[in-house]
Motif scaffolding. Structure first.
Motif, PDB file in Angstrom:
ATOM      1  N   ALA A 123     -22.134  -2.380  -2.730  1.00  0.00           N
ATOM      2  CA  ALA A 123     -21.036  -1.981  -3.613  1.00  0.00           C
ATOM      3  C   ALA A 123     -21.543  -1.712  -5.015  1.00  0.00           C
ATOM      4  CB  ALA A 123     -19.970  -3.073  -3.648  1.00  0.00           C
ATOM      5  N   ASN A 124     -20.747  -0.971  -5.763  1.00  0.00           N
ATOM      6  CA  ASN A 124     -20.963  -0.752  -7.190  1.00  0.00           C
ATOM      7  C   ASN A 124     -19.728  -1.241  -7.918  1.00  0.00           C
ATOM      8  OD1 ASN A 124     -23.554   0.623  -7.306  1.00  0.00           O
ATOM      9  ND2 ASN A 124     -22.512   2.214  -6.139  1.00  0.00           N
ATOM     10  N   VAL A 125     -19.961  -1.953  -9.019  1.00  0.00           N
ATOM     11  CA  VAL A 125     -18.892  -2.494  -9.834  1.00  0.00           C
ATOM     12  C   VAL A 125     -19.010  -1.889 -11.222  1.00  0.00           C
ATOM     13  CG1 VAL A 125     -17.901  -4.608 -10.777  1.00  0.00           C
ATOM     14  CG2 VAL A 125     -18.914  -4.613  -8.502  1.00  0.00           C
ATOM     15  N   GLN A 126     -17.870  -1.494 -11.788  1.00  0.00           N
ATOM     16  CA  GLN A 126     -17.855  -0.919 -13.141  1.00  0.00           C
ATOM     17  C   GLN A 126     -16.823  -1.606 -14.016  1.00  0.00           C
ATOM     18  OE1 GLN A 126     -17.247   3.355 -12.368  1.00  0.00           O
ATOM     19  NE2 GLN A 126     -19.205   3.584 -13.404  1.00  0.00           N
ATOM     20  N   GLY A 127     -17.175  -1.725 -15.279  1.00  0.00           N
ATOM     21  CA  GLY A 127     -16.277  -2.195 -16.317  1.00  0.00           C
ATOM     22  C   GLY A 127     -16.608  -1.399 -17.563  1.00  0.00           C
ATOM     23  N   VAL A 128     -15.977  -1.692 -18.669  1.00  0.00           N
ATOM     24  CA  VAL A 128     -16.238  -0.970 -19.906  1.00  0.00           C
ATOM     25  C   VAL A 128     -17.692  -1.199 -20.328  1.00  0.00           C
ATOM     26  CG1 VAL A 128     -15.618  -0.752 -22.329  1.00  0.00           C
ATOM     27  CG2 VAL A 128     -13.838  -1.133 -20.614  1.00  0.00           C
ATOM     28  N   GLY A 129     -18.494  -0.123 -20.393  1.00  0.00           N
ATOM     29  CA  GLY A 129     -19.880  -0.198 -20.822  1.00  0.00           C
ATOM     30  C   GLY A 129     -20.808  -0.932 -19.882  1.00  0.00           C
ATOM     31  N   PHE A 130     -20.479  -1.028 -18.595  1.00  0.00           N
ATOM     32  CA  PHE A 130     -21.235  -1.857 -17.672  1.00  0.00           C
ATOM     33  C   PHE A 130     -21.129  -1.344 -16.245  1.00  0.00           C
ATOM     34  CE2 PHE A 130     -20.296  -5.049 -14.457  1.00  0.00           C
ATOM     35  CZ  PHE A 130     -21.499  -5.710 -14.370  1.00  0.00           C
TER      36      PHE A 130
END
Length: 165
Positions: A123-130
């Motif tokens: 999986a790939n996880v994204q958040g603000v700037g990450f």
């Protein structure tokens, strides 16, 4: 007084969202069911400055009646900080995983997209700037999680082992 590691929070939250996705099956409605209940585990966070710190985690997982959605609450702590993550994840008939996570103590959140293949989840996880790449392997009542961040954090890696109680 706990040390604030705000740049590490998204990575840790990524692990927590990923922990909600462990599975040994690869089809809709069955992959999430084995998660129902309580899980305990521990692991290591490795920092850019070369230090390592042990974390301890406990989680609670509720699965939908149809078996294709999961609500998770996970609390993790080390000697210097703690965090609380809530995740919502859904699985499609072709093994695609989609969801969201929120780290409630520091108001961080993001999205998760992944795939189940046999006993492995990628999986790939994204958040603000990450962003972070996640690999999860489940064998029976145990799972191994590896997380590699690609930006916005002082963390270079996380490894955790969880066991169903």
């Amino acid at each position: 007084m706990p040390v604030k590691l705000s740049r590490s929070v998204p990575l840790v939250a990524a692990f927590l969202a990923a922990a909600a996705l462990q599975s040994g099956e690869a089809y809709a409605g069955s992959a999430l069911r084995p998660l129902a209940g309580y899980w305990l585990g521990s692991g290591i966070i490795s920092m850019k400055n070369g230090t390592h710190e042990r974390i301890r985690c406990r989680g609670s997982y509720a699965i939908s009646d149809a078996g294709d959605a999961l609500n998770q609450s996970l609390l993790c702590a080390s000697d210097s900080y703690k965090f609380n993550v809530r995740s919502n994840v859904s699985e499609t008939a072709d093994g695609i995983l989609r969801g969201s996570w929120a780290e409630t103590t520091r108001n961080a959140n993001g999205q998760l997209v992944g795939r189940i293949g046999g006993s492995r989840i990628v999986a790939n996880v994204q958040g603000v700037g990450f962003t972070a790449a996640i690999s999860i392997v489940t064998r029976g009542r145990t799972q191994s999680v590896s997380i590699t961040p690609t930006g916005g954090t002082d963390v270079v890696g996380v490894t955790v082992s969880m066991r169903k109680q």
